[in-house]
Motif scaffolding. Structure first.
Motif, PDB file in Angstrom:
ATOM      1  N   GLU A  82      44.202  45.880  39.724  1.00  0.00           N
ATOM      2  CA  GLU A  82      42.862  46.288  39.302  1.00  0.00           C
ATOM      3  C   GLU A  82      42.182  47.079  40.427  1.00  0.00           C
ATOM      4  O   GLU A  82      42.427  46.808  41.605  1.00  0.00           O
ATOM      5  N   THR A  83      41.376  48.123  40.134  1.00  0.00           N
ATOM      6  CA  THR A  83      40.955  48.517  38.814  1.00  0.00           C
ATOM      7  C   THR A  83      41.224  50.005  38.537  1.00  0.00           C
ATOM      8  O   THR A  83      41.478  50.388  37.400  1.00  0.00           O
ATOM      9  N   LYS A  84      41.124  50.862  39.569  1.00  0.00           N
ATOM     10  CA  LYS A  84      41.194  52.305  39.307  1.00  0.00           C
ATOM     11  C   LYS A  84      42.539  52.757  38.758  1.00  0.00           C
ATOM     12  O   LYS A  84      42.622  53.752  38.035  1.00  0.00           O
ATOM     13  N   GLY A  85      43.602  52.047  39.103  1.00  0.00           N
ATOM     14  CA  GLY A  85      44.922  52.462  38.649  1.00  0.00           C
ATOM     15  C   GLY A  85      45.242  52.071  37.223  1.00  0.00           C
ATOM     16  O   GLY A  85      46.262  52.500  36.673  1.00  0.00           O
ATOM     17  N   VAL A  86      44.365  51.278  36.598  1.00  0.00           N
ATOM     18  CA  VAL A  86      44.659  50.751  35.260  1.00  0.00           C
ATOM     19  C   VAL A  86      44.826  51.849  34.205  1.00  0.00           C
ATOM     20  O   VAL A  86      45.795  51.820  33.438  1.00  0.00           O
ATOM     21  N   PRO A  87      43.922  52.836  34.102  1.00  0.00           N
ATOM     22  CA  PRO A  87      44.111  53.867  33.060  1.00  0.00           C
ATOM     23  C   PRO A  87      45.440  54.615  33.194  1.00  0.00           C
ATOM     24  O   PRO A  87      46.116  54.865  32.188  1.00  0.00           O
ATOM     25  N   LEU A  88      45.811  54.963  34.417  1.00  0.00           N
ATOM     26  CA  LEU A  88      47.073  55.673  34.636  1.00  0.00           C
ATOM     27  C   LEU A  88      48.257  54.781  34.274  1.00  0.00           C
ATOM     28  O   LEU A  88      49.202  55.223  33.598  1.00  0.00           O
ATOM     29  N   ALA A  89      48.216  53.534  34.720  1.00  0.00           N
ATOM     30  CA  ALA A  89      49.310  52.605  34.419  1.00  0.00           C
ATOM     31  C   ALA A  89      49.422  52.366  32.919  1.00  0.00           C
ATOM     32  O   ALA A  89      50.526  52.233  32.376  1.00  0.00           O
ATOM     33  N   TYR A  90      48.279  52.317  32.240  1.00  0.00           N
ATOM     34  CA  TYR A  90      48.291  52.140  30.783  1.00  0.00           C
ATOM     35  C   TYR A  90      49.014  53.299  30.104  1.00  0.00           C
ATOM     36  O   TYR A  90      49.818  53.092  29.187  1.00  0.00           O
ATOM     37  N   GLU A  91      48.732  54.522  30.546  1.00  0.00           N
ATOM     38  CA  GLU A  91      49.373  55.689  29.941  1.00  0.00           C
ATOM     39  C   GLU A  91      50.878  55.678  30.193  1.00  0.00           C
ATOM     40  O   GLU A  91      51.666  56.051  29.314  1.00  0.00           O
ATOM     41  N   VAL A  92      51.285  55.265  31.385  1.00  0.00           N
ATOM     42  CA  VAL A  92      52.714  55.182  31.682  1.00  0.00           C
ATOM     43  C   VAL A  92      53.368  54.124  30.799  1.00  0.00           C
ATOM     44  O   VAL A  92      54.439  54.342  30.221  1.00  0.00           O
ATOM     45  N   ALA A  93      52.715  52.961  30.689  1.00  0.00           N
ATOM     46  CA  ALA A  93      53.249  51.888  29.845  1.00  0.00           C
ATOM     47  C   ALA A  93      53.360  52.335  28.392  1.00  0.00           C
ATOM     48  O   ALA A  93      54.351  52.054  27.708  1.00  0.00           O
ATOM     49  N   LYS A  94      52.350  53.045  27.921  1.00  0.00           N
ATOM     50  CA  LYS A  94      52.361  53.545  26.542  1.00  0.00           C
ATOM     51  C   LYS A  94      53.543  54.481  26.316  1.00  0.00           C
ATOM     52  O   LYS A  94      54.253  54.380  25.308  1.00  0.00           O
ATOM     53  N   ASN A  95      53.776  55.394  27.252  1.00  0.00           N
ATOM     54  CA  ASN A  95      54.859  56.358  27.099  1.00  0.00           C
ATOM     55  C   ASN A  95      56.236  55.720  27.239  1.00  0.00           C
ATOM     56  O   ASN A  95      57.215  56.248  26.705  1.00  0.00           O
ATOM     57  N   LEU A  96      56.309  54.608  27.947  1.00  0.00           N
ATOM     58  CA  LEU A  96      57.581  53.897  28.076  1.00  0.00           C
ATOM     59  C   LEU A  96      57.758  52.847  26.985  1.00  0.00           C
ATOM     60  O   LEU A  96      58.834  52.258  26.853  1.00  0.00           O
ATOM     61  N   GLY A  97      56.689  52.594  26.235  1.00  0.00           N
ATOM     62  CA  GLY A  97      56.770  51.619  25.151  1.00  0.00           C
ATOM     63  C   GLY A  97      56.883  50.188  25.624  1.00  0.00           C
ATOM     64  O   GLY A  97      57.521  49.360  24.966  1.00  0.00           O
ATOM     65  N   VAL A  98      56.261  49.885  26.777  1.00  0.00           N
ATOM     66  CA  VAL A  98      56.329  48.527  27.325  1.00  0.00           C
ATOM     67  C   VAL A  98      54.923  48.007  27.604  1.00  0.00           C
ATOM     68  O   VAL A  98      53.935  48.734  27.499  1.00  0.00           O
ATOM     69  N   GLN A  99      54.854  46.753  28.000  1.00  0.00           N
ATOM     70  CA  GLN A  99      53.568  46.104  28.243  1.00  0.00           C
ATOM     71  C   GLN A  99      53.053  46.409  29.644  1.00  0.00           C
ATOM     72  O   GLN A  99      53.824  46.577  30.588  1.00  0.00           O
ATOM     73  N   LEU A 100      51.731  46.467  29.768  1.00  0.00           N
ATOM     74  CA  LEU A 100      51.078  46.637  31.063  1.00  0.00           C
ATOM     75  C   LEU A 100      50.654  45.278  31.605  1.00  0.00           C
ATOM     76  O   LEU A 100      50.092  44.458  30.880  1.00  0.00           O
ATOM     77  N   VAL A 101      50.922  45.049  32.885  1.00  0.00           N
ATOM     78  CA  VAL A 101      50.503  43.823  33.566  1.00  0.00           C
ATOM     79  C   VAL A 101      49.578  44.215  34.715  1.00  0.00           C
ATOM     80  O   VAL A 101      49.937  45.053  35.547  1.00  0.00           O
ATOM     81  N   THR A 102      48.385  43.618  34.742  1.00  0.00           N
ATOM     82  CA  THR A 102      47.413  43.939  35.784  1.00  0.00           C
ATOM     83  C   THR A 102      47.284  42.780  36.765  1.00  0.00           C
ATOM     84  O   THR A 102      46.941  41.660  36.379  1.00  0.00           O
ATOM     85  N   VAL A 103      47.562  43.064  38.021  1.00  0.00           N
ATOM     86  CA  VAL A 103      47.436  42.071  39.088  1.00  0.00           C
ATOM     87  C   VAL A 103      45.994  42.065  39.577  1.00  0.00           C
ATOM     88  O   VAL A 103      45.392  43.126  39.772  1.00  0.00           O
ATOM     89  N   ARG A 104      45.444  40.878  39.778  1.00  0.00           N
ATOM     90  CA  ARG A 104      44.062  40.752  40.237  1.00  0.00           C
ATOM     91  C   ARG A 104      44.000  40.555  41.748  1.00  0.00           C
ATOM     92  O   ARG A 104      44.964  40.115  42.370  1.00  0.00           O
ATOM     93  N   ARG A 105      42.832  40.894  42.294  1.00  0.00           N
ATOM     94  CA  ARG A 105      42.605  40.672  43.726  1.00  0.00           C
ATOM     95  C   ARG A 105      42.342  39.198  44.016  1.00  0.00           C
ATOM     96  O   ARG A 105      42.557  38.729  45.128  1.00  0.00           O
ATOM     97  N   ASP A 106      41.835  38.480  43.012  1.00  0.00           N
ATOM     98  CA  ASP A 106      41.630  37.036  43.165  1.00  0.00           C
ATOM     99  C   ASP A 106      41.863  36.378  41.816  1.00  0.00           C
ATOM    100  O   ASP A 106      41.862  37.031  40.778  1.00  0.00           O
ATOM    101  N   SER A 107      42.098  35.090  41.821  1.00  0.00           N
ATOM    102  CA  SER A 107      42.426  34.381  40.586  1.00  0.00           C
ATOM    103  C   SER A 107      41.175  34.100  39.767  1.00  0.00           C
ATOM    104  O   SER A 107      40.078  33.960  40.304  1.00  0.00           O
ATOM    105  N   LYS A 108      41.351  34.043  38.439  1.00  0.00           N
ATOM    106  CA  LYS A 108      40.273  33.742  37.510  1.00  0.00           C
ATOM    107  C   LYS A 108      40.641  32.495  36.710  1.00  0.00           C
ATOM    108  O   LYS A 108      41.807  32.279  36.372  1.00  0.00           O
ATOM    109  N   VAL A 109      39.631  31.701  36.381  1.00  0.00           N
ATOM    110  CA  VAL A 109      39.862  30.485  35.609  1.00  0.00           C
ATOM    111  C   VAL A 109      40.499  30.815  34.260  1.00  0.00           C
ATOM    112  O   VAL A 109      41.360  30.083  33.758  1.00  0.00           O
TER     113      VAL A 109
END
Length: 271
Positions: A139-166
């Motif tokens: 997260e966060t600025k790279g998410v749109p680009l990674a989403y487009e790559v995932a879409k073109n490869l037909g796979v799921q996007l996984v977003t790593v966080r800087r800190d854990s969330k409940v």
């Protein structure tokens, strides 16, 4: 449903393929939707394939077998890739983008759909047929680009966080060394995010020292998964000692001087 003309069927097939890159679609899907025989659909697909390949917009592959069908692989002509990279260099070289600390403002670029969709096609092309299971980003600025790559490869996007969330449930947290600042930072990923023994690629907007990419490698090891590739939009070549060496990029920054002059060029992959 009434019978459609060939032109109408070709338009419908093309739209479905473009909206579902790298997804296998059975001929029955088209046959039922368009109320046409499989033999007729096959003839339509030949037309779609020939036009897309002639215009260097992608290819249509046939998958044999009971679960087979066709899938669309997005692509872009080499000259078009070079022009995109050159135009991006010109855009980012604007002195008004240089902010204190000789950093370049790229946030508007990263959230520009027209730019990022094309960059996604380019970066995805490096990883076609590599058996990628997930595209990973931070997260966060790279998410749109990674989403487009995932879409073109037909796979799921996984977003790593800087800190854990409940809300993420049980997570894996690791510390890593920032390649740019040398400081210890943390990244976190839910245990439900990806399957063990997966092949992943890391996509990000910017690379300086490569610390984040190295951290992603270590994090994926905790999931018994493998990082098989790294794709970056902007590579900072001023940082000569990177923590990773194997990666692809679209453009390279060679220097930013105190007067706001930015020296950059398309990456070596477009030479």
């Amino acid at each position: 449903m009434e019978k459609l003309s060939r032109n109408s069927r070709v338009v419908a097939i093309t739209k479905i393929l473009l909206e579902n890159p790298n997804k296998v679609i059975g001929l029955n899907t088209f046959s039922d939707l368009l109320n046409a025989a499989k033999s007729t659909i096959s003839e339509d697909i030949v037309i779609v394939r020939e036009v897309l390949e002639k215009l260097s917009m992608g290819s249509v592959e046939t998958i044999a077998g009971a679960a087979g069908g066709i899938k669309f692989i997005s692509a872009m002509a080499e000259e078009e890739k070079k022009k995109f990279a050159s135009d991006l260099c010109e855009l980012l070289s604007d002195k008004s983008r240089v902010v204190p600390g000789n950093f370049i403002y790229v946030t508007d670029i990263m959230f520009n759909p027209k730019i990022i969709s094309r960059a996604g096609v380019i970066l995805a092309s490096f990883f076609q047929n590599k058996g990628v299971d997930y595209v990973v980003t931070v997260e966060t600025k790279g998410v749109p680009l990674a989403y487009e790559v995932a879409k073109n490869l037909g796979v799921q996007l996984v977003t790593v966080r800087r800190d854990s969330k409940v809300t993420e449930g049980s997570t894996v947290n690791i510390n890593y060394v920032s390649g740019s600042s040398g400081r210890i930072q943390q990244m976190s990923l839910s245990k439900k995010s990806l399957r063990p023994h997966s092949k992943c690629i890391f996509i990000d907007d910017f690379m300086k020292g490569g610390g984040t990419a190295k951290g992603i490698t270590d994090l994926l090891n905790e999931f018994d998964s493998e990082l098989i590739g790294i794709g970056i939009l902007v590579d900072n070549k001023e940082s000569t000692k990177k923590m990773v060496t194997e990666y692809v990029s679209v453009v390279e920054i060679n220097s930013v001087d105190d007067f706001g002059t930015v020296e950059m060029k398309p990456s070596k992959f477009f030479e």
